[in-house]
Design a protein around this motif. Structure first.
Motif, mmCIF file in Angstrom:
data_model
loop_
_atom_site.group_PDB
_atom_site.id
_atom_site.type_symbol
_atom_site.label_atom_id
_atom_site.label_comp_id
_atom_site.label_asym_id
_atom_site.label_seq_id
_atom_site.Cartn_x
_atom_site.Cartn_y
_atom_site.Cartn_z
ATOM 1 N N GLY A 53 4.310 2.899 0.300
ATOM 2 C CA GLY A 53 4.467 1.952 1.384
ATOM 3 C C GLY A 53 4.395 2.651 2.727
ATOM 4 O O GLY A 53 3.854 3.749 2.850
ATOM 5 N N TRP A 131 -1.047 0.777 -2.043
ATOM 6 C CA TRP A 131 -0.307 1.042 -0.803
ATOM 7 C C TRP A 131 0.521 2.306 -0.917
ATOM 8 O O TRP A 131 1.758 2.295 -0.930
ATOM 9 C CB TRP A 131 0.534 -0.189 -0.445
ATOM 10 C CG TRP A 131 -0.350 -1.390 -0.370
ATOM 11 C CD1 TRP A 131 -0.467 -2.402 -1.285
ATOM 12 C CD2 TRP A 131 -1.316 -1.663 0.648
ATOM 13 N NE1 TRP A 131 -1.436 -3.295 -0.899
ATOM 14 C CE2 TRP A 131 -1.975 -2.871 0.287
ATOM 15 C CE3 TRP A 131 -1.689 -1.014 1.834
ATOM 16 C CZ2 TRP A 131 -2.974 -3.433 1.074
ATOM 17 C CZ3 TRP A 131 -2.683 -1.585 2.609
ATOM 18 C CH2 TRP A 131 -3.316 -2.775 2.236
ATOM 19 N N ASN A 204 -6.561 -5.502 1.035
ATOM 20 C CA ASN A 204 -5.524 -6.525 1.107
ATOM 21 C C ASN A 204 -5.707 -7.617 0.064
ATOM 22 O O ASN A 204 -4.765 -8.358 -0.233
ATOM 23 C CB ASN A 204 -5.501 -7.141 2.508
ATOM 24 C CG ASN A 204 -4.746 -6.290 3.508
ATOM 25 O OD1 ASN A 204 -3.523 -6.245 3.510
ATOM 26 N ND2 ASN A 204 -5.471 -5.584 4.378
ATOM 27 N N ARG A 213 2.836 -3.221 0.703
ATOM 28 C CA ARG A 213 1.697 -3.352 1.613
ATOM 29 C C ARG A 213 2.072 -2.880 3.027
ATOM 30 O O ARG A 213 3.127 -3.210 3.542
ATOM 31 C CB ARG A 213 1.206 -4.792 1.664
ATOM 32 C CG ARG A 213 0.013 -4.994 2.603
ATOM 33 C CD ARG A 213 -0.404 -6.460 2.635
ATOM 34 N NE ARG A 213 -1.174 -6.795 1.442
ATOM 35 C CZ ARG A 213 -1.053 -7.941 0.775
ATOM 36 N NH1 ARG A 213 -0.153 -8.833 1.150
ATOM 37 N NH2 ARG A 213 -1.819 -8.172 -0.273
ATOM 38 N N TYR A 214 1.200 -2.081 3.635
ATOM 39 C CA TYR A 214 1.457 -1.620 4.997
ATOM 40 C C TYR A 214 1.453 -2.802 5.954
ATOM 41 O O TYR A 214 0.586 -3.683 5.854
ATOM 42 C CB TYR A 214 0.378 -0.632 5.453
ATOM 43 C CG TYR A 214 0.188 0.592 4.594
ATOM 44 C CD1 TYR A 214 1.162 1.039 3.697
ATOM 45 C CD2 TYR A 214 -0.995 1.328 4.683
ATOM 46 C CE1 TYR A 214 0.964 2.163 2.913
ATOM 47 C CE2 TYR A 214 -1.211 2.462 3.902
ATOM 48 C CZ TYR A 214 -0.221 2.868 3.018
ATOM 49 O OH TYR A 214 -0.427 3.986 2.247
ATOM 50 N N GLN A 219 -1.874 -0.708 9.351
ATOM 51 C CA GLN A 219 -3.249 -0.770 8.894
ATOM 52 C C GLN A 219 -4.233 -0.652 10.054
ATOM 53 O O GLN A 219 -5.272 -0.018 9.936
ATOM 54 C CB GLN A 219 -3.492 -2.074 8.133
ATOM 55 C CG GLN A 219 -2.671 -2.186 6.843
ATOM 56 C CD GLN A 219 -3.202 -3.259 5.941
ATOM 57 O OE1 GLN A 219 -4.406 -3.305 5.651
ATOM 58 N NE2 GLN A 219 -2.333 -4.121 5.452
#
Length: 220
Positions: A53, A131, A204, A213-214, A219
């Motif tokens: 992450g 991620w 994504n 997820r960043y 991102q």
């Protein structure tokens, strides 16, 4: 099995202060051609360092705000500084994926954590999905106690829809590989704002590891 408390545990604690985590490792064998360790002798073991992450992001931003001059590739510079400091503490040589000549980081990662590439080329992790990242590695001239790589389910094998290959407006990823020039032209063009501000649409589109997820600003 490693002992209840080990050198690897101490390294993990030192890395956690910067949002980084150990990403597995292994002892080199007689069939390997290991890089050199701190003294110049062949390394006997390697421990990869990375992230799950976006945990390092706040630490990186605080470091970046303290820099008096613009820095080329600041995330690489921060990673080298942090991992280098940890390496000094534990008598290891720190290496980076961007060092030249390039070291086989992806092969090391697959060997250390039992991962396989996704259709996007990023290694698929059973918990983090896409991620995660490898920021460096520590090379030791002795063998350190490390957990053995475990067998993992390659999630891409169970994913029938493959949304990671259907979200890019210019189909930059395909069975033929990654069309980087096509990707760059789109991202830099007038229709590339969603990619520039929110990250790769194919990445994504993956349904796995979404808790890691960043954020969009990372991102971007």
């Amino acid at each position: 099995m490693r002992p209840a408390h080990s050198k690897a545990d101490d390294i993990a604690a030192a890395l956690s202060a910067h949002g980084l985590v150990p990403r597995g490792g292994f002892a080199f064998t007689s069939s390997d051609a290991p890089p050199t360790g701190l003294s110049g002798a062949p390394a006997k073991s390697v421990l990869l360092v990375g992230q799950a992450g976006a945990a390092p992001w706040p630490h990186f931003l605080r470091w970046l705000e303290k820099q008096s001059q613009p820095i080329a590739d600041p995330l690489d510079a921060w990673s080298r500084e942090v991992i280098g400091t940890v390496a000094e503490r534990f008598a290891a040589r720190a290496v980076s994926p961007s060092d030249r000549p390039y070291l086989p980081f992806q092969q090391w990662a697959m060997r250390a954590e039992g991962l396989k590439p996704s259709p996007l080329g990023i290694l698929m992790h059973p918990q983090y999905g896409l991620w995660h990242a490898y920021r460096g590695a520590l090379l030791f001239e002795d063998e350190i106690a490390l957990q053995e790589p475990r067998d993992v389910i390659h999630l891409c094998d169970t994913c029938l829809e493959k949304p990671c290959l259907k979200s890019c407006p210019v189909e930059a990823y395909s069975a033929d590989g990654f069309a980087h020039e096509t990707c760059l032209a789109h991202v830099r063009g007038q229709n590339g704002a969603p990619c520039r501000t929110g990250g790769c649409l194919d990445r994504n589109g993956c349904p796995y590891g979404t808790d890691y997820r960043y954020p969009a600003e990372v991102q971007a």
